[in-house]
Design an enzyme around this catalytic site. Structure first.
Site, mmCIF file in Angstrom:
data_model
loop_
_atom_site.group_PDB
_atom_site.id
_atom_site.type_symbol
_atom_site.label_atom_id
_atom_site.label_comp_id
_atom_site.label_asym_id
_atom_site.label_seq_id
_atom_site.Cartn_x
_atom_site.Cartn_y
_atom_site.Cartn_z
ATOM 1 C CB THR A 1 -0.881 0.013 1.265
ATOM 2 O OG1 THR A 1 -1.799 -1.048 1.159
ATOM 3 C CG2 THR A 1 -1.612 1.331 1.440
ATOM 4 C CG ASP B 1 -5.524 1.147 7.025
ATOM 5 O OD1 ASP B 1 -5.519 0.038 6.464
ATOM 6 O OD2 ASP B 1 -4.548 1.928 6.999
ATOM 7 C CB THR C 1 1.477 0.892 4.977
ATOM 8 O OG1 THR C 1 1.372 -0.275 4.145
ATOM 9 C CG2 THR C 1 2.852 0.915 5.603
ATOM 10 N N GLY D 1 -4.847 -3.535 7.926
ATOM 11 C CA GLY D 1 -5.816 -2.458 8.094
ATOM 12 C C GLY D 1 -6.670 -2.578 9.334
HETATM 13 C C1 SD4 Z 1 -5.365 -2.559 4.141
HETATM 14 N N1 SD4 Z 1 -3.680 -1.165 5.079
HETATM 15 O O1 SD4 Z 1 -6.224 -2.580 3.281
HETATM 16 C C2 SD4 Z 1 -4.078 -1.846 3.874
HETATM 17 C C3 SD4 Z 1 -3.075 -2.826 3.410
HETATM 18 C C4 SD4 Z 1 -1.695 -2.309 3.497
HETATM 19 O O2 SD4 Z 1 0.485 -2.464 3.324
HETATM 20 O O3 SD4 Z 1 -1.410 -1.238 3.919
HETATM 21 N N2 SD4 Z 1 -0.741 -3.024 3.167
HETATM 22 O O4 SD4 Z 1 -5.484 -3.142 5.217
#
Ligand code: SD4
Length: 311
Positions: free
Chosen positions: A160, A191, A211, A214
């Site tokens: 992310t 998130d 990141t 989430g």
């Molecule tokens: C999520 N926070 O959808 C994101 C995934 C992520 O690094 O950040 N991966 O949960």
């Protein structure tokens, strides 16, 4: 003047953003950084190249923010490649803050965004393998194929992009883009597209993004927590460290869990803290581009497992 983006792949994204920063357009800069990541097929949890959900379909989430009264997000976009750009339209052209699912795609159609196939061939192959192998995500094996430092490759499915920028005019902006967790239950939103969870910007104070897993970040309203701590007098480092410790104290952690908070204050100071090792922030400023290891790691010991886990 400074731009900071999550993970090492953010170095190239920052380069794409830099001219906008110099021009005094922080919002264009963070959007450009995310667009770069969304188009890169080797970044496998953002945009094209993102791993699909458990039904084999990719869905994308993203948001942008200048201030509490100037922000927007989309979640569960399935037919448009740039959730951050659609989120910006939500911010600029609607009285709303968040559009989701098919209706977000319909909005993007009406706004003239081109439709796109989001499932890259490599992501399709990974999905087929995941199905055949009974739902095991072997991050360490997959990571070995990429040109990332070994400790960071372990977290390759956490690609992310969260991006914060302070432009030549002193304007702060933030953006976040993701395909979420790999093989998630269809409809799951983490998130990243939620203002206050994956991203928060308070112009008089600073900005924060996140990141990682989430569910851990969302449960503590992570990005808001970081900026609010700064508003109440904490330094950026104190703020991100406290947020990571809050995650560590709030959940029963599993080996695949990661959570990272990145903060940029309105004077340009940045700080970042991670739950576990293997995270870097990509920084670009007048001193040049660099990938920097986290200032604080809550659980510095290497996890016992290689990163393989079942869902
Ligand atoms: C999520 N926070 O959808 C994101 C995934 C992520 O690094 O950040 N991966 O949960």
């Amino acid at each position: 003047m400074r731009i900071v983006s999550t993970w090492s792949f953010g170095l190239a994204a920052n380069e794409a953003a830099w001219p906008h920063l110099v021009a005094g357009k922080a919002l264009d800069a963070v959007e450009a950084a995310c667009i770069y990541a969304e188009m890169a097929p080797d970044i496998d949890s953002v945009g094209f190249g993102g791993l699909p959900d458990s039904s084999g379909r990719v869905s994308l989430d993203g948001c942008v923010m200048l201030s509490p009264s100037c922000c927007g997000g989309v979640a569960g976009v399935r037919t448009h490649l740039h959730p951050v750009s659609v989120a910006r339209r939500v911010m600029e052209r609607t009285p709303h803050l968040l559009l989701v699912g098919q209706d977000a795609d319909d909005f993007a159609d009406r706004e003239g965004f081109a439709r796109a196939e989001l499932l890259a061939p490599g992501a399709r192959e990974a999905f087929e393998r995941w199905r055949v192998e009974g739902g095991v995500i072997d991050q360490s094996r997959d990571g070995a194929s990429r040109s990332l430092p070994a400790d960071e490759a372990r977290w390759r499915h956490h690609d992310t992009i969260g991006c914060l920028a302070l432009d030549a005019r002193g304007t702060l902006a933030g953006a976040c883009s993701t395909s979420g967790t790999p093989y998630k239950i269809p409809g799951r939103v983490g998130d990243s597209p939620i203002i206050g969870q994956g991203l928060y910007v308070e112009p008089a104070v600073g900005a924060a993004t996140a990141t990682g897993t989430g569910e851990l970040i969302a449960g503590i309203c992570g990005a808001f927590l970081v900026v609010e701590s700064m508003r109440r007098g904490a330094t950026p480092l104190e703020a991100v460290r406290d947020a990571v410790l809050r995650v560590a104290a709030s959940y029963r952690l599993e080996p695949q869990h990661q959570a990272v908070f990145l903060a940029l204050s309105k004077d340009g100071t940045f700080a970042h803290a991670a739950l576990r090792p293997g995270y870097r922030t990509s920084v670009m400023d007048l001193a040049g581009p660099r990938a920097v290891e986290a200032d604080f790691i809550a659980l510095p010991e290497a996890p016992t497992e290689s990163g393989a886990h079942a869902r």
